[in-house]
Scaffold this active site. Structure first.
Site, PDB file in Angstrom:
ATOM      1  CG  ASP A 101      -1.132   0.135  -3.075  1.00 17.35           C
ATOM      2  OD1 ASP A 101      -1.645   1.041  -2.407  1.00 17.35           O
ATOM      3  OD2 ASP A 101       0.100  -0.046  -3.142  1.00 17.35           O
ATOM      4  CG  ASP A 109      -3.275   4.007   0.052  1.00 21.25           C
ATOM      5  OD1 ASP A 109      -3.183   3.497   1.181  1.00 21.25           O
ATOM      6  OD2 ASP A 109      -2.296   4.283  -0.660  1.00 21.25           O
ATOM      7  CD  GLU A 110      -1.653  -1.168   1.468  1.00 17.60           C
ATOM      8  OE1 GLU A 110      -1.339  -2.124   0.728  1.00 17.60           O
ATOM      9  OE2 GLU A 110      -0.844  -0.581   2.209  1.00 17.60           O
TER      10      GLU A 110
END
Length: 354
Positions: free
Chosen positions: A10, A105-106
């Site tokens: 993350d 983003d993860e």
């Protein structure tokens, strides 16, 4: 069978981190990415300085400015963020093919059978984080555990720029400390029900009789009881199936009348048609649906089985039904299709679709 090894990666305040990388002078001030406070903007990401003032994602920009008057809000650059996301993805691919992106983003990585770094998921997470920083200039945090639920919780344990390992030996003790707000699939209403039972952590939840959970949560009770024990059998899903396709718009000024709302439908339909045409796979609708959010922030949705014909008239009918439920000014309108899952090809969504 091998003990599963799942890494959840993350990025730390992703959009803001990219902007601070490119403009170092932003690193020492409260910063957020989002819409302007003067036009009902919403915060997408805030850096950690801004978070100390209470600024959070999904908060209105106007509220964020009241909490932190010196806050700098930038509009952001989605193409730049997608580029960085693709760089992160390229690093993931060096370690495993079993990757489940959750957003730009993860992602989850299954490294169970990976021999790199002597087969150590902990060392792999360290290497991934270091390489992402070298390539992108931003930091990411990682959680390492035997399942997705615990890995995702763990990635938030030592943020920013850290990682946390939940080993099989420590799993039972760790899961008892997890706040119920971190339980996958448990929303605010469910959290409220548990708070009334004096349940704050998974440890508290483990002591609640299953019959009580069944009465409060119905079919979700079993899943809830399993997660309270740290049990999660979900696999990392490389292929993801699109379940719906929709568009929505938040208006700078509330729409005051039914006619004003109805006039927005052709505009929304044009964007929806454009999205349908841009998809490579064949999308087969099963339902129409309309979403309405009123000026009091309450929202409602209405669905109807899909029929070939004059689609605009169907959307108008559903829109009128939804608005009639409260007969209040409207701040957001959305419309879309539920899709036939049995006719969809399984596909991995590109990162810009997540």
């Amino acid at each position: 069978m091998s003990q599963r090894k799942i890494i959840h990666i993350d990025a730390d305040c992703f959009f803001a981190a990219v902007e601070m990388r490119d403009q170092p002078e932003l690193r020492t001030i409260p910063l957020a990415i989002g819409g302007p406070s003067s036009s009902r903007g919403v915060i997408s990401t805030a850096n950690y300085i801004a978070r100390e003032y209470g600024v959070r994602s999904a908060m209105s920009s106007a509220h964020a400015m009241r909490l932190c008057p010196q806050l700098t809000i930038l509009p952001g650059n989605m193409q730049k963020y997608r580029d960085v996301s693709q760089q992160m993805r390229s690093v993931f691919n060096e370690f495993t093919d079993l990757i489940e992106p959750l957003s730009l983003d993860e992602a989850y990585l299954d490294v169970t059978d990976v021999s790199l770094c002597r087969g150590s998921a902990t060392l792999m997470a360290q290497a991934i984080r270091q390489k992402i920083f070298q390539i992108t200039g931003i930091t990411v945090s990682a959680g390492i555990a035997s399942n997705k639920f615990l890995a995702k919780v763990a990635s938030d344990w030592n943020k920013p720029n850290g990682q946390f390992v939940v080993s099989p030996e420590t799993q039972n003790d760790f899961v008892k400390t997890i706040p119920i707000k971190n339980i996958w699939g448990l929303g605010k209403v469910g959290q409220g029900k548990l708070h009334k039972l004096n349940v704050e952590t998974c440890g508290d939840l483990q002591r609640v009789d299953f019959s009580v959970l069944l009465k409060q949560f119905g079919s979700f009770a079993y899943r809830l009881s399993q997660l309270a024990l740290g049990i999660d059998d979900r696999s990392v899903q490389v292929n993801r199936i699109r379940k719906s396709l929709s568009v929505e718009h938040t208006y700078h000024k509330d729409l005051q009348t039914m006619d004003e709302c109805v006039r927005q439908i052709p505009i929304l339909m044009e964007e929806l048609s454009r999205r349908m045409l841009n998809k490579k796979e064949t999308l087969q609708p099963s339902k129409f649906y309309v979403k309405v959010k009123f000026d009091n922030f309450q929202q409602t949705t209405v669905e109807k089985a899909y029929q070939h014909g004059e689609e605009e008239s169907f959307f108008i009918l559903l829109m009128k039904e939804a608005i009639a439920r409260q007969s209040r000014p409207v701040r957001l309108l959305g419309l879309g299709y539920r899709l036939k899952l049995d006719n969809l090809m399984q596909m991995q969504l590109p990162l810009d679709e997540l």
